[in-house]
Design a protein around this motif. Structure first.
Motif, PDB file in Angstrom:
ATOM      1  N   GLU A 193     -12.411   3.905 -11.804  1.00  0.00           N
ATOM      2  CA  GLU A 193     -13.833   3.909 -11.484  1.00  0.00           C
ATOM      3  C   GLU A 193     -14.523   2.626 -11.944  1.00  0.00           C
ATOM      4  O   GLU A 193     -15.449   2.141 -11.279  1.00  0.00           O
ATOM      5  N   ARG A 194     -14.072   2.041 -13.047  1.00  0.00           N
ATOM      6  CA  ARG A 194     -14.657   0.768 -13.496  1.00  0.00           C
ATOM      7  C   ARG A 194     -14.361  -0.347 -12.490  1.00  0.00           C
ATOM      8  O   ARG A 194     -15.204  -1.205 -12.243  1.00  0.00           O
ATOM      9  N   ARG A 242     -13.754   0.245  -9.210  1.00  0.00           N
ATOM     10  CA  ARG A 242     -14.523   0.592  -8.013  1.00  0.00           C
ATOM     11  C   ARG A 242     -15.994   0.225  -8.178  1.00  0.00           C
ATOM     12  O   ARG A 242     -16.624  -0.307  -7.258  1.00  0.00           O
ATOM     13  N   ALA A 243     -16.536   0.484  -9.374  1.00  0.00           N
ATOM     14  CA  ALA A 243     -17.931   0.152  -9.641  1.00  0.00           C
ATOM     15  C   ALA A 243     -18.155  -1.351  -9.555  1.00  0.00           C
ATOM     16  O   ALA A 243     -19.173  -1.816  -9.024  1.00  0.00           O
ATOM     17  N   GLY A 283      -8.510   7.515 -14.913  1.00  0.00           N
ATOM     18  CA  GLY A 283      -9.611   7.690 -13.969  1.00  0.00           C
ATOM     19  C   GLY A 283     -10.768   6.765 -14.264  1.00  0.00           C
ATOM     20  O   GLY A 283     -11.433   6.255 -13.345  1.00  0.00           O
ATOM     21  N   THR A 284     -11.025   6.526 -15.546  1.00  0.00           N
ATOM     22  CA  THR A 284     -12.103   5.613 -15.939  1.00  0.00           C
ATOM     23  C   THR A 284     -11.786   4.193 -15.500  1.00  0.00           C
ATOM     24  O   THR A 284     -12.664   3.462 -15.016  1.00  0.00           O
ATOM     25  N   THR A 331     -19.402   8.784 -17.945  1.00  0.00           N
ATOM     26  CA  THR A 331     -18.253   9.654 -17.718  1.00  0.00           C
ATOM     27  C   THR A 331     -17.979  10.465 -18.979  1.00  0.00           C
ATOM     28  O   THR A 331     -18.171   9.969 -20.091  1.00  0.00           O
TER      29      THR A 331
END
Length: 235
Positions: A106-107, A109-110, A102-103, A120
């Motif tokens: 998200e990294r 996506r960020a 998940g990280t 997180t």
């Protein structure tokens, strides 16, 4: 009308050079940019940093690039299907940054959203958190994670149009959409390329604004990592 179509993978990957950071979409072997990976093999570029959910298998996907020693560093969340990856890791030939899944998502996506970092809870108190800034929010500890960007993002979609709009199918939607937003140059290969305006706008997962080059892929193998077949009992 904007037309981002290039004739093939060779034209799509023009400018890829030694030492670059690449994002490669897909989940396991599903939705991986097979044609782009084949072109990377042909180009022979080296010292690559590859950001991907996984490292493929020994003879397919990113596994092929590992066999030819073109990858210097892997940034991944799962690498359990690749014996050559394991060998290079244990021998010190390959740098590896393992990230909670998940990280990692998200990294990416960020990076595409222009968010430089985020907090997180995943990984706090483990090896994942070593050397990272931590902070407490509402009585819970969080790690600071930085965004990921790439020189080239290589993604694969089910359908795309000449303006670069993309639709993914099934599991291929897991990492491809966020990686498509996080490349300085995003290259999309598609199973079906249609004229602009033919896709339903409500079904588009990646708007064409994020895609610089798109081409019609060829000869997809679509391998399965582990095929499980149930036995039917006849009565």
């Amino acid at each position: 009308m904007i037309n981002k179509v290039v004739p093939d993978a060779q034209a799509a990957l023009a400018g890829v050079a030694d030492g670059m950071t690449l994002m490669l979409g897909g989940f396991g072997l599903c939705g991986i940019p097979e044609n782009a990976i084949a072109e990377l093999l042909r180009l022979g570029v080296r010292d690559l940093t590859c950001i991907s959910n996984n490292a493929g298998v020994d003879d397919f996907g990113i596994g092929k690039l590992l066999q030819t020693k073109q990858v210097r560093k892997m940034i991944s969340s799962y690498v359990g299907e690749n014996a050559e990856f394991e060998r290079q890791l244990l021998s010190g030939e390959l740098e590896v940054e393992l990230i909670p899944q998940g990280t990692l998502a998200e990294r990416c996506r960020a990076g595409g959203a222009g968010i430089p970092a985020f907090y997180t809870p995943a990984g706090y108190g483990t090896e994942v958190g070593e050397g990272k800034e931590s902070r407490e929010f509402n009585g819970k500890m969080y790690l600071l994670e930085t965004a990921l960007r790439a020189d080239f993002a290589l993604v694969k979609a089910w359908r795309g149009d000449t303006a670069g709009n993309l639709i993914y199918r099934g599991t291929a939607r897991n990492f491809n959409p966020m990686m498509a937003t996080a490349g300085v140059i995003t290259v999309a290969e598609v199973e079906e390329l249609v004229p602009a305006g033919e896709l339903d706008p409500n079904q588009i997962h990646t708007p064409g604004i994020f895609v610089q080059r798109i081409f019609q892929g060829q000869a997809y193998e679509k391998r399965i990592e582990q095929r499980t077949v149930s036995q039917i009992q006849r009565i």
